[in-house]
Write a protein that holds these residues in place. Structure first.
Motif, PDB file in Angstrom:
ATOM      1  N   LEU A   5      38.617 -88.354 -25.796  1.00  0.00           N
ATOM      2  CA  LEU A   5      37.169 -88.195 -25.932  1.00  0.00           C
ATOM      3  C   LEU A   5      36.501 -88.008 -24.572  1.00  0.00           C
ATOM      4  N   ASN A   6      36.930 -88.806 -23.587  1.00  0.00           N
ATOM      5  CA  ASN A   6      36.357 -88.680 -22.247  1.00  0.00           C
ATOM      6  C   ASN A   6      36.706 -87.338 -21.620  1.00  0.00           C
ATOM      7  N   GLN A   7      37.904 -86.838 -21.882  1.00  0.00           N
ATOM      8  CA  GLN A   7      38.286 -85.525 -21.371  1.00  0.00           C
ATOM      9  C   GLN A   7      37.435 -84.430 -21.996  1.00  0.00           C
ATOM     10  N   PHE A   8      37.122 -84.576 -23.260  1.00  0.00           N
ATOM     11  CA  PHE A   8      36.245 -83.604 -23.927  1.00  0.00           C
ATOM     12  C   PHE A   8      34.871 -83.580 -23.243  1.00  0.00           C
ATOM     13  N   VAL A   9      34.357 -84.758 -22.936  1.00  0.00           N
ATOM     14  CA  VAL A   9      33.052 -84.845 -22.280  1.00  0.00           C
ATOM     15  C   VAL A   9      33.081 -84.175 -20.912  1.00  0.00           C
ATOM     16  N   ILE A  10      34.121 -84.473 -20.129  1.00  0.00           N
ATOM     17  CA  ILE A  10      34.193 -83.971 -18.758  1.00  0.00           C
ATOM     18  C   ILE A  10      34.479 -82.477 -18.704  1.00  0.00           C
ATOM     19  N   TYR A  11      35.326 -81.989 -19.612  1.00  0.00           N
ATOM     20  CA  TYR A  11      35.749 -80.585 -19.544  1.00  0.00           C
ATOM     21  C   TYR A  11      34.884 -79.640 -20.381  1.00  0.00           C
ATOM     22  N   ILE A  12      34.178 -80.181 -21.372  1.00  0.00           N
ATOM     23  CA  ILE A  12      33.383 -79.317 -22.261  1.00  0.00           C
ATOM     24  C   ILE A  12      31.894 -79.677 -22.231  1.00  0.00           C
ATOM     25  N   SER A  13      31.579 -80.910 -22.625  1.00  0.00           N
ATOM     26  CA  SER A  13      30.176 -81.294 -22.825  1.00  0.00           C
ATOM     27  C   SER A  13      29.361 -81.262 -21.536  1.00  0.00           C
ATOM     28  N   LEU A  14      29.870 -81.929 -20.488  1.00  0.00           N
ATOM     29  CA  LEU A  14      29.106 -82.016 -19.243  1.00  0.00           C
ATOM     30  C   LEU A  14      28.923 -80.658 -18.568  1.00  0.00           C
ATOM     31  N   PRO A  15      29.964 -79.827 -18.432  1.00  0.00           N
ATOM     32  CA  PRO A  15      29.724 -78.491 -17.865  1.00  0.00           C
ATOM     33  C   PRO A  15      28.695 -77.687 -18.658  1.00  0.00           C
ATOM     34  N   ALA A  16      28.717 -77.833 -19.990  1.00  0.00           N
ATOM     35  CA  ALA A  16      27.724 -77.128 -20.805  1.00  0.00           C
ATOM     36  C   ALA A  16      26.316 -77.617 -20.494  1.00  0.00           C
ATOM     37  N   MET A  17      26.163 -78.933 -20.334  1.00  0.00           N
ATOM     38  CA  MET A  17      24.853 -79.500 -19.994  1.00  0.00           C
ATOM     39  C   MET A  17      24.370 -78.997 -18.640  1.00  0.00           C
ATOM     40  N   ILE A  18      25.267 -78.950 -17.667  1.00  0.00           N
ATOM     41  CA  ILE A  18      24.899 -78.473 -16.328  1.00  0.00           C
ATOM     42  C   ILE A  18      24.471 -77.010 -16.369  1.00  0.00           C
ATOM     43  N   LEU A  19      25.264 -76.183 -17.049  1.00  0.00           N
ATOM     44  CA  LEU A  19      24.939 -74.758 -17.146  1.00  0.00           C
ATOM     45  C   LEU A  19      23.641 -74.520 -17.910  1.00  0.00           C
ATOM     46  N   LEU A  20      23.311 -75.423 -18.820  1.00  0.00           N
ATOM     47  CA  LEU A  20      22.095 -75.288 -19.613  1.00  0.00           C
ATOM     48  C   LEU A  20      20.852 -75.726 -18.845  1.00  0.00           C
ATOM     49  N   GLN A  21      20.952 -76.833 -18.081  1.00  0.00           N
ATOM     50  CA  GLN A  21      19.766 -77.443 -17.501  1.00  0.00           C
ATOM     51  C   GLN A  21      19.462 -77.026 -16.067  1.00  0.00           C
ATOM     52  N   ILE A  22      20.479 -76.920 -15.213  1.00  0.00           N
ATOM     53  CA  ILE A  22      20.229 -76.648 -13.797  1.00  0.00           C
ATOM     54  C   ILE A  22      19.480 -75.328 -13.564  1.00  0.00           C
ATOM     55  N   PRO A  23      19.821 -74.236 -14.267  1.00  0.00           N
ATOM     56  CA  PRO A  23      19.080 -72.982 -14.022  1.00  0.00           C
ATOM     57  C   PRO A  23      17.595 -73.071 -14.357  1.00  0.00           C
ATOM     58  N   LYS A  24      17.169 -74.092 -15.086  1.00  0.00           N
ATOM     59  CA  LYS A  24      15.765 -74.230 -15.465  1.00  0.00           C
ATOM     60  C   LYS A  24      14.918 -74.882 -14.373  1.00  0.00           C
ATOM     61  N   LEU A  25      15.556 -75.413 -13.332  1.00  0.00           N
ATOM     62  CA  LEU A  25      14.834 -76.166 -12.319  1.00  0.00           C
ATOM     63  C   LEU A  25      13.910 -75.271 -11.501  1.00  0.00           C
ATOM     64  N   HIS A  26      12.765 -75.852 -11.138  1.00  0.00           N
ATOM     65  CA  HIS A  26      11.815 -75.172 -10.259  1.00  0.00           C
ATOM     66  C   HIS A  26      11.414 -76.166  -9.168  1.00  0.00           C
ATOM     67  N   PHE A  27      11.691 -75.816  -7.927  1.00  0.00           N
ATOM     68  CA  PHE A  27      11.403 -76.718  -6.830  1.00  0.00           C
ATOM     69  C   PHE A  27       9.910 -76.717  -6.516  1.00  0.00           C
ATOM     70  N   SER A  28       9.366 -77.920  -6.343  1.00  0.00           N
ATOM     71  CA  SER A  28       7.949 -78.058  -6.041  1.00  0.00           C
ATOM     72  C   SER A  28       7.742 -79.288  -5.169  1.00  0.00           C
ATOM     73  N   MET A  29       6.967 -79.142  -4.103  1.00  0.00           N
ATOM     74  CA  MET A  29       6.701 -80.272  -3.217  1.00  0.00           C
ATOM     75  C   MET A  29       5.888 -81.361  -3.908  1.00  0.00           C
ATOM     76  N   ASP A  30       5.148 -80.994  -4.963  1.00  0.00           N
ATOM     77  CA  ASP A  30       4.326 -81.968  -5.668  1.00  0.00           C
ATOM     78  C   ASP A  30       5.160 -82.993  -6.421  1.00  0.00           C
ATOM     79  N   MET A  31       6.420 -82.691  -6.662  1.00  0.00           N
ATOM     80  CA  MET A  31       7.243 -83.586  -7.473  1.00  0.00           C
ATOM     81  C   MET A  31       8.460 -84.098  -6.690  1.00  0.00           C
ATOM     82  N   MET A  32       8.297 -84.230  -5.366  1.00  0.00           N
ATOM     83  CA  MET A  32       9.412 -84.651  -4.542  1.00  0.00           C
ATOM     84  C   MET A  32       9.593 -86.171  -4.480  1.00  0.00           C
TER      85      MET A  32
END
Length: 299
Positions: free
Chosen positions: A31-58
């Motif tokens: 189960l942990n291998q599934f999370v590390i090899y499938i679930s977590l990479p999917a979460m990273i690929l889904l969420q990180i590209p949505k980030l917008h850097f702003s000094m107001d939220m540092m």
């Protein structure tokens, strides 16, 4: 509320499955291998590209990294003081440092501070703990899980071949790019399995009574994570004179339960799996009390 119900039911389900002996003994590893090899990479690929850097939220970003750095140093010093083994030290450097800033953070902060505070939760999570998980978490798992003498070359190879880190690098090249709806849907489906799968694995490894030699690191970890970390965040905002919603959110986030995925990484790497699961499982339960106290003190 549904998040809290899911957390409790997933842990209980895993605990019952263990005692009913329905799943094989190596089920937590799978189960942990599934999370590390499938679930977590999917979460990273889904969420990180949505980030917008702003000094107001540092502010949440600054506090998250400072709290993680200070608690990591403190955890390492305490581990040396008590002569914890390499495996236990590696476990603590994952589950004590990385916080459950989104799955627990969103409903708890929403309950105490309202929806207007949620953007700061996402910033703390995405630019703080989430990136730390893929970088710092990868390094700690690689370094402390190895039985051999490590060189920088070996550590570097382990880091760059770790699936979450690969996903992080790819996602940075995809920032600002909008996925096709089908791709987003698939990534979202895989990413949504992180919490239930990881928590069932926690339940499978959870013991209500820990062996005597694990009580001390268990207590040290939860004391630093649930009590010391939010105190550090509090003094940081006082030091810089911050008195905003984002600063208060950062105190809450610093005091959240241990990150579920950090426990999964520790378990998969063989870093005291039983202890790691106990810290995550009990940490989630205790955090309902400690975050209530935080709310009473700062709001």
């Amino acid at each position: 509320m549904e998040n809290f119900v899911l957390i409790l039911l997933a842990i209980i389900a895993g605990y019952l499955l263990k005692h009913l002996k329905i799943l094989p003994k190596d089920a937590p590893v799978a189960l942990n291998q599934f999370v590390i090899y499938i679930s977590l990479p999917a979460m990273i690929l889904l969420q990180i590209p949505k980030l917008h850097f702003s000094m107001d939220m540092m502010i949440p970003v600054i506090i998250s990294w400072l709290v993680m750095f200070i608690t990591a140093v403190l955890t390492l010093l305490v581990s040396k003081l008590f002569s914890f083994s390499k495996e236990i030290t590696g476990s603590l450097l994952l589950v004590t440092i990385l916080t459950n800033s989104s799955f627990m953070g969103i409903p708890i902060v929403n309950a105490y501070m309202g929806e207007e505070a949620l953007p700061y939760v996402l910033v703390y999570d995405q630019l703080g703990t989430f990136i730390a998980l893929a970088t710092y978490g990868t390094f700690i798992a690689s370094y402390y899980a190895s039985k051999d003498n490590l060189t920088l070359r070996i550590i570097g190879f382990k880091v760059i071949t770790f699936p979450p880190f690969i996903a992080l690098v790819l996602s940075l090249f995809l920032m600002g790019i909008e996925y096709h709806p089908i791709i987003s849907s698939v990534l979202s489906s895989f990413a949504s399995t992180i919490v239930p799968v990881a928590l069932v694995a926690v339940g499978l490894q959870l013991q209500l009574k820990l062996p005597g030699h694990e009580i001390k690191p268990f207590s040290v970890s939860l004391f630093i994570k649930l009590i010391v970390a939010p105190i550090i965040a509090y003094f940081i905002i006082k030091l810089f004179g911050w008195n905003s919603t984002s600063a208060l959110v950062s105190i809450f986030e610093a005091g959240m339960a241990p990150m579920i995925t950090a426990g999964a990484i520790a378990s998969m790497a063989g870093l005291a799996p039983r202890l790691s699961s106990a810290i995550v499982g009990y940490g989630i339960l205790f955090s309902f009390i400690t975050t209530y106290i935080i709310a009473k003190l700062i709001l």
